[in-house]
Design a protein around this motif. Structure first.
Motif, short mmCIF file in Angstrom:
data_model
loop_
_atom_site.label_atom_id
_atom_site.label_comp_id
_atom_site.label_asym_id
_atom_site.label_seq_id
_atom_site.Cartn_x
_atom_site.Cartn_y
_atom_site.Cartn_z
N GLY A 1 74.37 -2.12 -39.81
CA GLY A 1 74.06 -2.26 -38.39
C GLY A 1 72.56 -2.19 -38.12
N THR A 2 71.84 -1.55 -39.02
CA THR A 2 70.38 -1.46 -38.85
C THR A 2 69.71 -2.70 -39.44
OG1 THR A 2 70.60 0.93 -39.09
CG2 THR A 2 68.37 0.05 -39.25
N GLN B 1 79.05 4.76 -38.18
CA GLN B 1 78.51 3.41 -38.26
C GLN B 1 77.79 3.12 -39.57
OE1 GLN B 1 77.78 3.51 -33.46
NE2 GLN B 1 76.73 1.90 -34.54
N ARG C 1 75.32 7.62 -37.78
CA ARG C 1 75.10 6.74 -38.93
C ARG C 1 75.64 7.44 -40.18
NH1 ARG C 1 74.20 1.80 -37.99
NH2 ARG C 1 72.28 2.10 -36.84
N HIS D 1 82.17 -0.43 -39.24
CA HIS D 1 82.04 0.72 -38.33
C HIS D 1 83.43 1.29 -38.07
CE1 HIS D 1 77.92 -0.21 -37.78
NE2 HIS D 1 77.91 -0.65 -36.53
N ASN E 1 77.30 -4.78 -27.89
CA ASN E 1 76.98 -4.02 -29.09
C ASN E 1 78.22 -3.95 -29.98
OD1 ASN E 1 75.19 -2.39 -30.60
ND2 ASN E 1 76.26 -0.57 -29.87
N CYS E 2 78.01 -3.93 -31.29
CA CYS E 2 79.15 -3.98 -32.23
C CYS E 2 80.15 -2.85 -31.96
CB CYS E 2 78.67 -3.93 -33.67
SG CYS E 2 77.33 -2.78 -33.95
N GLU F 1 72.20 3.97 -28.19
CA GLU F 1 73.46 3.43 -28.74
C GLU F 1 74.65 4.02 -27.99
OE1 GLU F 1 73.50 1.12 -30.94
OE2 GLU F 1 75.36 1.14 -32.03
C1 2RA Z 1 73.75 -0.41 -35.14
N1 2RA Z 1 75.04 -1.13 -33.22
O1 2RA Z 1 74.83 -0.24 -35.72
C2 2RA Z 1 73.70 -1.05 -33.76
C3 2RA Z 1 73.03 -2.39 -33.78
N2 2RA Z 1 73.69 -3.31 -34.60
O2 2RA Z 1 72.65 -0.10 -35.62
#
Ligand code: 2RA
Length: 337
Positions: free
Chosen positions: A161-162, A157, A236, A243, A129-130, A211
């Motif tokens: 990412g979505t 984040q 988010r 991120h 995952n990032c 996550e």
């Molecule tokens: C996000 N890490 O940032 C998750 C999937 N890329 O939504």
């Protein structure tokens, strides 16, 4: 040795970045196949000055392909990666589908490059995952030198990412709020413009989100140490790309902050950006569009023995997904194929 390469999920934000990365990193591509859902068939994407038609991703797409980079979502990965492997193609998958499979290596090249050898298990390698990747680029050298006892991480984040729809939603909502109009919420359960959502992916029985548990479980697998204590809060924020993570680390061994700073300066993939007196620290706007993991606000945590704080920022679409996947493929190409 030139290789026949495929990108599955080629029309998505990460898929597009994978094509760009294969080009900019001069990956030894003999032929490139672009695969996506039937909706995208007929579109063309440019690679090395040539327009390549997107083909439908099916079980038979991988005959003659040496390496397939997947960023097509968990469903298509589960459905098609085994067929690719059966055709003799090695899959590097960006979805979460295979990450915790014991026969599938989970790799951050700066942390555990040797794990790529495990591709022989299922012919699949998983890209983490990032938010895990950027954290481990910075923490791997600290773990190797001092041992990690506990990690407390809060993430900030970006909406990219979505995916593309979320990028559009942030734009439209931001304008609506400034125009004092009613913002429409489609991708997220609440407004993201000028707001923060402590909710990425779905909530689990233990009150954490998927996550957050990805960061816990993937970190332990990549560092090969199930005893590391980890707790995460993933949030988010109304940022398009990049991120950011506030990370508190307790080590098993004592450390000198000068040594830690020098260790980070020498660490592969890390750029230390840290001069508070000059208002210099990692920011998402500086991390976007490049592949370094920026580390700053490096300071001892005076509240506890052997503890420090770091601020870690990276481009979640590049190093957090596309570039890390290509770097894994580069190790494959150079050492194993
Ligand atoms: C996000 N890490 O940032 C998750 C999937 N890329 O939504």
């Amino acid at each position: 040795k030139l290789l026949n390469v495929a990108v599955a999920g080629a029309t998505g934000a990460v898929g597009n970045e994978m094509i760009r990365g294969l080009e900019s990193r001069n990956f030894p591509v003999k032929s490139l196949k672009l695969l996506a859902s039937s909706r995208s068939v007929g579109r063309t994407l440019s690679f090395r000055g040539q327009d390549i038609a997107v083909e439908e991703l099916t079980a038979d797409s991988f005959t003659g392909v040496d390496i397939a980079l997947f960023s097509a979502g968990g469903g298509p990965s589960l459905a098609f990666a085994p067929h690719a492997a059966a055709a003799g193609c090695v899959v590097v998958d960006n979805s979460s589908a295979w990450r915790m499979d014991p026969d599938v290596p989970l790799v951050v090249p700066e942390a555990n490059p040797e794990a790529v050898a495990g591709y022989v298990g299922k012919g699949i390698i998983a890209n983490p995952n990032c938010s895990t990747i950027q954290m481990l680029v910075a923490l791997a050298p600290i773990h190797r030198t001092y041992g990690l006892k506990r990690i407390v991480v809060s993430t900030y984040q970006a909406v990219s990412g979505t995916g593309k729809k979320a990028i559009d939603e942030l734009s439209v909502q931001t304008q609506a709020v400034l125009d004092r109009a009613d913002p429409v919420c489609g991708v997220y359960p609440h407004r993201i413009a000028f707001n923060c959502l402590p909710h990425i992916d779905v909530f689990l029985e233990n009150g954490y989100t998927k996550e957050e548990m990805k960061m816990v479980n993937e970190t332990r697998k990549i560092l090969g140490d199930a005893t590391i204590g980890i707790t995460a809060t993933t949030v988010r924020v109304p940022v398009f790309y990049g991120h950011s993570e506030a990370v508190n680390v307790e080590t098993r061994m004592p450390f000198d902050m000068k040594d830690v700073r020098n260790l980070l300066r020498a660490a592969p993939g890390v750029r230390v950006v840290d001069d508070p007196a000059g208002n210099v620290y990692p920011m998402a706007i500086d991390a976007t569009g490049q592949d370094d993991t920026l580390v700053g606000r490096i300071r001892r945590d005076e509240s506890m023995e052997n503890a420090m704080n770091l601020w870690i920022v990276a481009d979640n679409i590049r190093k957090g997904a596309a570039t890390n996947t290509i770097q894994i493929a580069e190790i494959l190409a150079e050492k194993y194929l």
